[in-house]
Motif scaffolding. Structure first.
Motif, mmCIF file in Angstrom:
data_model
loop_
_atom_site.group_PDB
_atom_site.id
_atom_site.type_symbol
_atom_site.label_atom_id
_atom_site.label_comp_id
_atom_site.label_asym_id
_atom_site.label_seq_id
_atom_site.Cartn_x
_atom_site.Cartn_y
_atom_site.Cartn_z
ATOM 1 N N ILE A 178 0.988 -1.275 0.037
ATOM 2 C CA ILE A 178 0.016 0.135 -0.116
ATOM 3 C C ILE A 178 0.877 1.288 -0.054
ATOM 4 N N ALA A 179 0.076 2.295 -0.344
ATOM 5 C CA ALA A 179 0.938 3.714 -0.281
ATOM 6 C C ALA A 179 0.064 4.832 0.220
ATOM 7 N N TYR A 180 0.307 5.373 1.195
ATOM 8 C CA TYR A 180 -0.379 6.187 2.173
ATOM 9 C C TYR A 180 -0.428 7.664 1.360
ATOM 10 N N GLY A 181 0.665 8.088 0.997
ATOM 11 C CA GLY A 181 0.610 9.311 0.322
ATOM 12 C C GLY A 181 -0.046 9.516 -1.049
ATOM 13 N N ASP B 99 3.848 -0.738 3.794
ATOM 14 C CA ASP B 99 3.970 0.380 3.078
ATOM 15 C C ASP B 99 4.974 0.395 2.098
ATOM 16 N N GLU C 107 6.889 2.855 1.312
ATOM 17 C CA GLU C 107 7.964 3.775 1.650
ATOM 18 C C GLU C 107 8.796 2.942 2.604
ATOM 19 N N THR D 210 3.032 9.353 -3.465
ATOM 20 C CA THR D 210 3.954 8.338 -3.127
ATOM 21 C C THR D 210 4.157 7.210 -4.040
#
Length: 258
Positions: A72-75, A162, A164, A78
């Motif tokens: 997953i990517a929060y930003g 995540d 990152e 991102t």
């Protein structure tokens, strides 16, 4: 004020000109090094592309995720920035020989012949050993560590890392294993410069074994498998460094006798 004698003024002007010429050459070498990295970075962005490079890096983690699950990517940006960051770091690694060549071209004129004969092979071997360390981490360590983490993860947890955090972890492990594989070079340098001798290195084996496991415990995830996968190569590479230093010392001694 009394003026300096002509020969002193001449020496001072000559030193200033030499310093300026060195600074100009240093700037030129740094510029070429940066340009080399940028050229490789642009080439990687064109082919194979940032997405493909990131997918290759994420493959060890993706292989242990449940079918259909993804990281997953929060930003918001991102998904764009992280692959770009990975591509830039890949370009830095691939362009490192060009960067090291610029550094070599800058310092080589000031080295003695025997220093050139020693430094150049050490630089080349350091780069190759760093790549081997990264490859060992990617193809063997990651699969084992990620499989272990996915296996022990409770069923109540949705294991979806995540991107990152994943990249930060991967880069840290790459650097750790890359520098771990530099042990033979460090041993050779210590023996060649006379800081330690081979006998002391042999006597230090028990401390090296304990230190290897301590370093592995600090740098790797808190599982026994990954710690062994770093500590054991570290010990073997230490022994390899001792053997290489012995061969180099024997060769140097025979050349001095001739």
């Amino acid at each position: 004020m009394e003026s300096l004698p002509n020969h002193q003024e001449g020496n001072q002007v000559e030193k200033e000109e030499t310093l300026v010429s060195h600074l100009v050459e240093l700037r030129s070498r740094l510029l070429w090094a940066v340009v080399s990295v940028l050229i490789v970075f642009i080439a990687l962005c064109i082919y194979p592309g940032t997405k493909e490079i990131y997918d290759f890096l994420a493959r060890p983690m993706a292989s242990v995720l449940p079918t259909g699950d993804k990281m997953i990517a929060y930003g918001v940006v991102t998904p764009f920035l992280v692959p770009l960051k990975v591509t830039l770091l890949s370009a830095l690694v691939l362009a490192l020989p060009l960067v090291l060549y610029q550094a070599w071209a800058f310092i080589a004129p000031g080295l003695y012949k025997h220093e050139k004969r020693l430094i150049f092979p050490l630089v080349v071997s350091s780069y190759l050993l760093f790549l081997i360390g990264m490859a060992f981490c990617y193809f063997f360590v990651f699969h084992t560590v990620f499989h272990f983490i996915a296996t022990v993860s409770p069923d109540s947890i949705n294991f979806a890392p995540d991107i990152e955090a994943y990249v930060d972890f991967v880069m840290t492990m790459f650097i750790a294993f890359g520098f771990t594989f530099e042990v033979p070079v460090i041993v050779i340098v210590l023996v060649s410069t006379g800081i330690v001798d081979i006998v002391k290195l042999k006597n230090a084996r028990p401390y090296v074994i304990v230190g290897a496991f301590v370093v592995a415990a600090v740098l790797t995830p808190p599982d026994v498998i990954s710690q062994f996968m770093m500590a054991v190569p570290l010990i073997l590479l230490y022994e390899l460094g001792i053997m290489a230093a012995r061969v180099l010392r024997t060769r140097v001694s025979s050349e001095e006798e001739n």
